[in-house]
Design a protein around this motif. Structure first.
Motif, short mmCIF file in Angstrom:
data_model
loop_
_atom_site.label_atom_id
_atom_site.label_comp_id
_atom_site.label_asym_id
_atom_site.label_seq_id
_atom_site.Cartn_x
_atom_site.Cartn_y
_atom_site.Cartn_z
N ASP A 1 8.84 -2.12 48.00
CA ASP A 1 9.12 -3.09 49.04
C ASP A 1 10.33 -2.65 49.86
O ASP A 1 11.33 -2.16 49.32
CB ASP A 1 9.38 -4.46 48.42
N SER A 2 10.25 -2.81 51.17
CA SER A 2 11.32 -2.35 52.06
C SER A 2 12.65 -3.03 51.76
O SER A 2 13.72 -2.45 52.02
CB SER A 2 10.93 -2.60 53.51
N GLU B 1 16.34 -1.25 51.66
CA GLU B 1 17.48 -1.69 52.47
C GLU B 1 18.69 -2.00 51.61
O GLU B 1 19.82 -1.70 52.00
CB GLU B 1 17.08 -2.90 53.31
N ARG C 1 9.72 4.34 51.70
CA ARG C 1 10.00 4.73 53.09
C ARG C 1 11.50 4.67 53.36
O ARG C 1 12.11 3.62 53.17
CB ARG C 1 9.29 3.80 54.08
#
Length: 450
Positions: free
Chosen positions: A26-27, A31, A58
């Motif tokens: 999950d982004s 972050e 990512r």
């Protein structure tokens, strides 16, 4: 010890366009990692821990696939190397088109020229040079022990490894002037991760060091062409110069690139491994005593025990901790669809610390390499030098020089580590987890201070 606790998961058929999506972190996790300024290994550990041995994340617009499960490691590196290819190497600025960075047919040709030098009879040619370099290093340590001088273990290991590969390349021992000039190689290697993304700007940032490296290479190639072999006979550089008389692709530039490649690959990883080993032995002194007690000097039993020290160090701190690959075509990996153009990261560091493969994976335990069943036998579970056609050419050379040095140093010296501030920094570049930087002082047996 438990080794093969996880059953093999069969790989899916290899039709293009089949397979389910690769699970992706999950982004929000990415972050948070980015906000805390974490290291890449922290993010990869999180990806593997949450999603398993094939998972995506990512840090830019496109996903990268992390590969740590042994079967998939074997799949990517050994079974389908033409599907999952190596692209530009981070050290290309330094090594140019040498075999480390070369790709495609050029890489295959260059590897064939060098292959025989690092196996069987080729390795026997360098045994005496390795032994002489080890004796020279042991004499340096003996001098430090007599005077009580404090020295940087990382620098000493680099000097030994550089001396060894220089003897192999030229047939001559490393002199102080050449060692000083070759420091530019280490300077550029250390700078690579922080250089500008633009190729021209990156080259400009280390231009002076590259000029010095080029000058060393030109002199060495000229000497190999015109002078008699060194005191130990012809070296690897003579093999390359001879290849240039028959193969037009071996231009002066490629000779330079191969020479620098062999210097980089032939000393950096060995020096780092030996430095880690001594730091680990400082924390686990019983491992040194067990290795020495395994047999007398020169005995196969002691050699095996010393090799186990090196192997366990390489498990915890593999020579290449990540191996980047690029999907050249569509395929499936462990049942997941991998599209052409996807970047992959094979991570030996995490594979070597998988609790389903290795018992107590965070512990330093060389016995796992000497007792039956002590290590996993599954292909892809242990790959400190990589596997498949792009596995490190010089792994036997590196293992032999590491063992030779330790056979001299371990019985004669017990290291004592201590913090030595030098202005605002500490005089060491590699240290284990923990708060205390260290510098090594060598003391004769029985005279160490712990």
């Amino acid at each position: 010890m438990t080794t093969d606790a996880k059953s093999s998961r069969p790989l899916a058929p290899q039709q293009s366009g089949t397979g389910k999506p690769v699970p992706e972190l999950d982004s929000a996790h990415v972050e948070r990692w980015r906000a805390h300024g974490g290291e890449l290994v922290d993010l990869l550990t999180q990806v593997r821990g949450q999603l398993g041995g094939v998972a995506a994340f990512r840090v830019g617009p496109q996903p990268t696939v992390l590969v740590t499960e042994p079967e998939t490691v074997q799949h990517v590196l050994a079974r389908y190397p033409d599907r999952y290819v190596k692209r530009s190497h981070r050290a290309r600025l330094l090594v140019g088109d040498g075999v480390l960075a070369a790709t495609g047919e050029a890489w295959k040709r260059q590897r064939r020229v060098l292959q025989s030098q690092f196996t069987g009879p080729g390795m026997r040619r360098y045994e005496q040079r390795i032994a002489d370099a080890a004796r020279t290093a042991a004499e340096r340590w003996a001098g430090y022990a007599r005077t009580g001088e404090v020295f940087d273990v990382g620098e000493e290991m680099r000097r030994f490894a550089l001396d060894t590969i220089w003897r192999a390349l030229t047939g001559h021992p490393l002199d102080d002037a050449t060692a000083h000039e070759l420091a530019s190689v280490a300077t550029v290697m250390a700078a690579l991760p922080t250089l500008p993304a633009d190729a021209v700007d990156a080259r400009d940032a280390v231009a002076a060091d590259l000029v010095r490296i080029d000058a060393i290479a030109r002199r060495a190639v000229a000497a190999a062409r015109s002078a008699a072999p060194g005191p130990d006979g012809p070296g690897l550089l003579h093999v390359l110069v001879e290849a240039a008389t028959k193969r037009p692709e071996y231009t002066d530039q490629l000779l330079r690139d191969e020479l620098v490649t062999l210097l980089v690959a032939g000393h950096e990883t060995t020096a780092t491994t030996l430095t880690w080993l001594y730091l680990l032995l400082d924390r686990h002194p019983a491992a040194r005593e067990e290795a020495l007690a395994a047999g007398g000097a020169g005995s196969p039993q002691r050699t095996e025990a010393i090799q186990a020290l090196v192997s366990e160090t390489l498990r915890l701190y593999p020579s290449a901790w990540i191996l980047p690959r690029h999907a050249a075509e569509d395929g499936t990996l462990a049942g997941y669809a991998v599209e052409a153009g996807t970047d992959l990261l094979v991570c030996p560091y995490l594979t070597h610390r998988d609790a389903e493969l290795w018992s107590a994976p965070e512990e330093f335990d060389p016995r796992r390499f000497t007792v039956p069943g002590g290590r996993p036998t599954r292909p892809g579970a242990y790959l400190p030098f990589g596997i498949g056609p792009r596995a490190c050419l010089g792994q036997q050379f590196a293992l032999r020089e590491s063992t030779a040095l330790l056979e001299h140093l371990l019985p004669a010296h017990t290291p004592s580590f201590r913090s030595v501030p030098t202005g605002a920094v500490y005089s060491i570049t590699v240290r284990p987890d923990g708060p205390t930087p260290a510098t090594l002082t060598a003391a004769g047996t029985g005279g160490s201070q712990r």
